[in-house]
Design an enzyme around this catalytic site. Structure first.
Site, PDB file in Angstrom:
ATOM      1  CB  THR A  33      38.279  87.768  65.986  1.00 31.90           C
ATOM      2  OG1 THR A  33      37.258  87.420  66.533  1.00 31.90           O
ATOM      3  CG2 THR A  33      38.417  88.753  64.942  1.00 31.90           C
ATOM      4  NE  ARG A  76      34.706  75.730  68.827  1.00 35.69           N
ATOM      5  CZ  ARG A  76      35.134  76.852  68.596  1.00 35.69           C
ATOM      6  NH1 ARG A  76      34.903  77.505  70.015  1.00 35.69           N
ATOM      7  NH2 ARG A  76      35.369  77.516  67.738  1.00 35.69           N
ATOM      8  CB  THR A 116      37.577  85.839  69.656  1.00 35.38           C
ATOM      9  OG1 THR A 116      36.776  84.429  69.621  1.00 35.38           O
ATOM     10  CG2 THR A 116      39.223  85.668  69.984  1.00 35.38           C
ATOM     11  CG  ASP A 151      40.726  80.575  66.740  1.00 35.64           C
ATOM     12  OD1 ASP A 151      39.766  80.634  67.199  1.00 35.64           O
ATOM     13  OD2 ASP A 151      41.203  81.408  66.106  1.00 35.64           O
ATOM     14  CG  ASP A 170      34.270  79.073  61.629  1.00 35.76           C
ATOM     15  OD1 ASP A 170      34.716  78.555  62.316  1.00 35.76           O
ATOM     16  OD2 ASP A 170      33.637  79.032  60.514  1.00 35.76           O
TER      17      ASP A 170
END
Length: 261
Positions: free
Chosen positions: A177, A154, A126, A157, A179
């Protein structure tokens, strides 16, 4: 996200188009929508003139995928299920009437992965960025390929406004950035900006947002950076050492800031 107008453009689960961030901007500029997903997001991007369709696989990604398949598709993000044959199909553990042989094989394939082993410095990519222009206007953007070994379909975010990034010209901006499956439940960047709105300095606002997540999920891995409208910035992280870069007109080069958990 445009901090002046609060307009947002996003795409998710998009295939065959390399430049996702440009596709997201086209959604913001040329539609009244906020988020497009899947094959139709790809079709929209191509219809707006972005290059493609393009094969986005590389020799490295194919080798990693092959090794993962050979390892019975482990690690992965599934839980409370068992695979009947190597990489599936998967079934809820409690719903199966397994034979002794199948039960033994299913047990062998069950794994217990910590979140920090699934999301870390070396298995996701990310990039979030905030920009203040010469007029003092703010904008943010996020681009990501998603978590390695994610389940097809999936959405993390990255395309979720307020989670991976948020901007308000009157206050400041934030990028995140880590999980994404955990972080998007808390909208940390929205939280950061709103905390700064209430008078918190960027450092305290960033720490507060991260601590809210860590309180509920102590093994999550993630970080945020915060910057107010005057250019004051800070970062906060949990589960890893985080680095972010800053450059202004007055600087000859980028300066890297290291944030300890």
């Amino acid at each position: 996200m445009d901090g002046v107008t609060m307009e947002v453009g996003a795409v998710a689960a998009m295939s065959y188009v390399k430049d996702g961030i440009r596709a997201a901007r086209l959604v913001m500029q040329h539609t009244k929508h906020t988020l497009l997903v899947g094959e139709q997001a790809s079709a929209f991007a191509l219809s707006m003139g972005l290059p493609g369709p393009t094969n986005l696989s590389s020799s490295e990604s194919l080798a990693k995928w092959s090794k993962w398949k050979e390892n019975r598709c482990q690690p992965n993000f599934r839980q409370n299920v068992v695979p009947i044959n190597s990489c599936g199909p998967y079934h809820p553990r409690d719903s199966l009437d397994l034979t002794k042989e199948a039960c033994s094989r299913a047990k062998l394939l069950e794994t217990s992965e910590s979140r920090s082993s699934l999301v870390g410095l070396h298995n996701h990519d990310t990039i979030a960025m905030a920009v203040i222009d010469r007029m003092g206007h703010l904008a943010v953007g996020t681009s990501t390929n998603g978590a390695t070994y994610k389940i097809p379909g999936r959405v993390g975010d990255g395309p979720i406004a307020g989670s991976s990034a948020y901007a308000d010209d009157e206050i400041g901006a934030c990028g995140a950035t880590g999980d994404g499956d955990i972080m998007m439940r808390f909208l940390p960047c929205y939280q950061v900006v709103e905390s700064m709105r209430l008078g918190m300095e960027p450092k305290l606002a960033a720490k507060d947002a991260i601590s809210r997540i860590a309180k509920k999920f102590p093994d999550f891995v993630g970080a945020v950076f915060a910057i107010n409208k005057n250019g004051k910035h800070a970062g906060a992280c949990h589960g890893w050492t985080f680095q972010y870069s800053v450059r202004s007109q007055e600087m000859d080069d980028v300066e890297v800031f290291t944030v300890l958990p």
